[in-house]
Design a protein around this motif. Sequence first.
Motif, PDB file in Angstrom:
ATOM      1  N   CYS A 138      37.993  46.764  41.294  1.00  0.00           N
ATOM      2  CA  CYS A 138      37.198  47.852  41.959  1.00  0.00           C
ATOM      3  C   CYS A 138      35.982  48.162  40.855  1.00  0.00           C
ATOM      4  CB  CYS A 138      37.678  48.842  42.507  1.00  0.00           C
ATOM      5  SG  CYS A 138      36.875  49.624  44.087  1.00  0.00           S
ATOM      6  N   VAL A 139      36.633  48.617  39.697  1.00  0.00           N
ATOM      7  CA  VAL A 139      35.639  49.078  38.445  1.00  0.00           C
ATOM      8  C   VAL A 139      35.130  47.829  38.095  1.00  0.00           C
ATOM      9  CG1 VAL A 139      35.773  50.049  36.314  1.00  0.00           C
ATOM     10  CG2 VAL A 139      37.435  51.224  38.091  1.00  0.00           C
ATOM     11  N   ALA A 140      35.711  46.786  37.848  1.00  0.00           N
ATOM     12  CA  ALA A 140      35.141  45.290  37.365  1.00  0.00           C
ATOM     13  C   ALA A 140      34.176  45.064  38.376  1.00  0.00           C
ATOM     14  CB  ALA A 140      36.223  44.207  37.327  1.00  0.00           C
ATOM     15  N   ARG A 141      34.340  45.148  39.481  1.00  0.00           N
ATOM     16  CA  ARG A 141      33.187  44.687  40.427  1.00  0.00           C
ATOM     17  C   ARG A 141      31.873  45.821  40.409  1.00  0.00           C
ATOM     18  NH1 ARG A 141      37.067  44.575  44.624  1.00  0.00           N
ATOM     19  NH2 ARG A 141      38.219  42.594  44.285  1.00  0.00           N
ATOM     20  N   PHE A 142      32.252  46.886  40.364  1.00  0.00           N
ATOM     21  CA  PHE A 142      31.247  48.084  40.052  1.00  0.00           C
ATOM     22  C   PHE A 142      30.399  47.376  39.030  1.00  0.00           C
ATOM     23  CE2 PHE A 142      29.382  51.227  37.741  1.00  0.00           C
ATOM     24  CZ  PHE A 142      28.727  51.907  38.511  1.00  0.00           C
TER      25      PHE A 142
ATOM     26  N   ALA B 180      37.618  36.229  42.892  1.00  0.00           N
ATOM     27  CA  ALA B 180      36.506  35.851  42.031  1.00  0.00           C
ATOM     28  C   ALA B 180      36.437  36.714  40.567  1.00  0.00           C
ATOM     29  CB  ALA B 180      35.199  35.632  42.612  1.00  0.00           C
ATOM     30  N   ALA B 181      36.542  38.070  40.968  1.00  0.00           N
ATOM     31  CA  ALA B 181      36.362  39.027  39.744  1.00  0.00           C
ATOM     32  C   ALA B 181      37.705  38.719  39.004  1.00  0.00           C
ATOM     33  CB  ALA B 181      36.167  40.404  40.450  1.00  0.00           C
ATOM     34  N   ALA B 182      38.746  38.604  39.496  1.00  0.00           N
ATOM     35  CA  ALA B 182      39.875  38.574  38.658  1.00  0.00           C
ATOM     36  C   ALA B 182      39.973  37.306  37.873  1.00  0.00           C
ATOM     37  CB  ALA B 182      41.092  38.588  39.537  1.00  0.00           C
ATOM     38  N   ARG B 183      39.409  36.247  38.597  1.00  0.00           N
ATOM     39  CA  ARG B 183      39.039  34.932  37.686  1.00  0.00           C
ATOM     40  C   ARG B 183      38.238  35.227  36.647  1.00  0.00           C
ATOM     41  NH1 ARG B 183      39.426  31.945  41.311  1.00  0.00           N
ATOM     42  NH2 ARG B 183      37.234  31.894  41.725  1.00  0.00           N
TER      43      ARG B 183
END
Lengths: 206, 206
Positions: A138-142, B180-183
């Motif tokens: 969630c933080v990474a996407r933000f 996708a964000a995890a990757r």
Amino acid sequence: MSSVDTPTPEPGTRMRSGDRREQLLAAATAVFGERGYVGATTDAIARAAGVSQPYVVRTFGTKEALFLAVLGRALDRMLVAFRTALAADDPATSATARISAAYVELLSDRGLLLSLMHAFVLGSDPVIGAAAREGFLCVARFLREEAGLDPEEARAFLAYGMLLNTLVGVRMADLYETDAAARELLDAAMPTKIDLLLRIRDAEKR
Amino acid sequence: MSSVDTPTPEPGTRMRSGDRREQLLAAATAVFGERGYVGATTDAIARAAGVSQPYVVRTFGTKEALFLAVLGRALDRMLVAFRTALAADDPATSATARISAAYVELLSDRGLLLSLMHAFVLGSDPVIGAAAREGFLCVARFLREEAGLDPEEARAFLAYGMLLNTLVGVRMADLYETDAAARELLDAAMPTKIDLLLRIRDAEKR
DNA sequence: GTCTATAGGATGATAGAC
DNA sequence: GTCTATCATCCTATAGAC
């Protein structure tokens, strides 16, 4: 671990359920942050909040549910702080710098970053691990989608965030005056906010 | 959590004390890394090593002493790996790059980096916290004094190390194919060593 | 809403046999 | 060196009164 927040009310004092819930979550955040999910006892949380142990369990159902609520609250507060920092019209500083400052300010919320950190290292737990992964993402996407950081900037932000969490968790500030390597490390990691860190450290000395 | 290392010997099999100690430490490292200091039980460690629970306690005195031994072993192995990487005459790559590669290789030693990470977030514990601070500083001093990194390089190395630890601890690789964000995060954090991470992940799927 | 009392289950550590 | 048996403690959760 003494009481948290507002002075502990007399035992048995009634409270509006929303306030009580927030009080319990704040106390639980501090205790989970200090001792971790397994190490924190519902009894210690109850004492920190000035209520009885069964009441803590009753209010959230289980210790696990309480921890998940703590994680959710921590994430909410973090994203609110980030969005506020981004919205402030301060064209002089980059998005990374503004979000970084907001991140460091979260240290004032006792145990918030460390509760998240404890969750992050419990990825094997079927329930907590899943919540921790989702929270981290969630933080990474933000960072990528709302703050507009590119992959490398996002990675750098997260890396320095994890280093900060670790330095706080290990209480490196306890050695700030006595160990040269510790001092250099903290000065490098927190160029401007050393004073905040030392103030929080001293406030927690019991 | 099944047995570790060499196939579990028949119950009651004698072993040279040094070998047995190493076997117990390896098993304990894996279990502590997965569940943390408090969450790991001496019983789970015993089962992972294929011995009885009282024997584990007997051998190290207390669970706390066992954890400290795990931390010491982890630190030793890390510094050995770093020194080996530095000594190799590969003038093409920087000191940071060589140490970084050695760091990632430590992931093969199951639970080693995560046991350290669990210790780092227990800074409030009077015994474990002190050991954790000293361990962290030991690495920081190595980077500055032996590896010749400047403060900023050392800080960057530690920051990316903590991010790697966190991504492994939260088992972000479990979402590599589905999110996708995890990757993107894993690709950014482990440009060359994704395959190692995924291999370890699959080996640990139970 | 909040407490007291307590059940029930785990867990670290000890004792003692082999 | 290693095991089996067991104790004592601690901790989450439930029951039920106020």
